[in-house]
Design a protein around this motif. Structure first.
Motif, short mmCIF file in Angstrom:
data_model
loop_
_atom_site.label_atom_id
_atom_site.label_comp_id
_atom_site.label_asym_id
_atom_site.label_seq_id
_atom_site.Cartn_x
_atom_site.Cartn_y
_atom_site.Cartn_z
N LYS A 76 -9.12 -25.18 -18.11
CA LYS A 76 -10.40 -25.33 -17.41
C LYS A 76 -10.32 -26.47 -16.40
O LYS A 76 -9.73 -27.51 -16.67
CB LYS A 76 -11.53 -25.63 -18.40
N THR A 78 -12.40 -28.02 -12.41
CA THR A 78 -13.49 -27.96 -11.43
C THR A 78 -12.87 -28.08 -10.06
O THR A 78 -12.02 -28.96 -9.84
CB THR A 78 -14.48 -29.12 -11.64
N GLU A 92 -10.50 -30.33 -16.71
CA GLU A 92 -11.56 -30.77 -17.62
C GLU A 92 -11.02 -31.83 -18.59
O GLU A 92 -11.69 -32.81 -18.89
CB GLU A 92 -12.10 -29.57 -18.39
#
Length: 108
Positions: A76, A78, A92
């Motif tokens: 994960k 961003t 993350e």
């Protein structure tokens, strides 16, 4: 209240909070925006905290994404910035030392 960065270069600089060394790599992989199909991507550099990748998939700033890392799996992240076909992502969770060592095989 601090002023928001007004140019892409300032946004990239403001979001560039590298906590660890970047490794120049060439990793062909896949990227996925939540709720969308997978798209091809190539990671150009990576560190324990993030990466820069190229992908034909349009990615908007601050989008939650997943990127597949060899020998590690889906991670994960961003997308902190995007410019054309390039994105800068922040993981993350920091990659562990073993994960970074596994990616050393892709160093250029």
């Amino acid at each position: 209240m601090a002023a928001l960065p007004d140019t892409l270069a300032k946004r990239i600089f403001a979001s560039d909070r590298r906590m660890s060394e970047r490794i120049d790599v060439s990793i062909w992989t896949r990227i996925k925006l939540f709720g969308e199909p997978e798209h091809p991507a190539r990671i150009g550099n990576i560190s324990a905290s993030g990466f820069m990748a190229m992908t034909p998939c349009p990615v908007y700033d601050y989008a939650p994404i997943m990127i597949e890392l060899p020998q590690i799996g889906w991670v994960k992240a961003t997308a902190l910035w995007s410019m054309g076909d390039r994105i800068g992502g922040e993981f993350e969770d920091l990659l562990l030392r073993d994960a970074i060592e596994a990616l050393e095989a892709f160093r250029i």
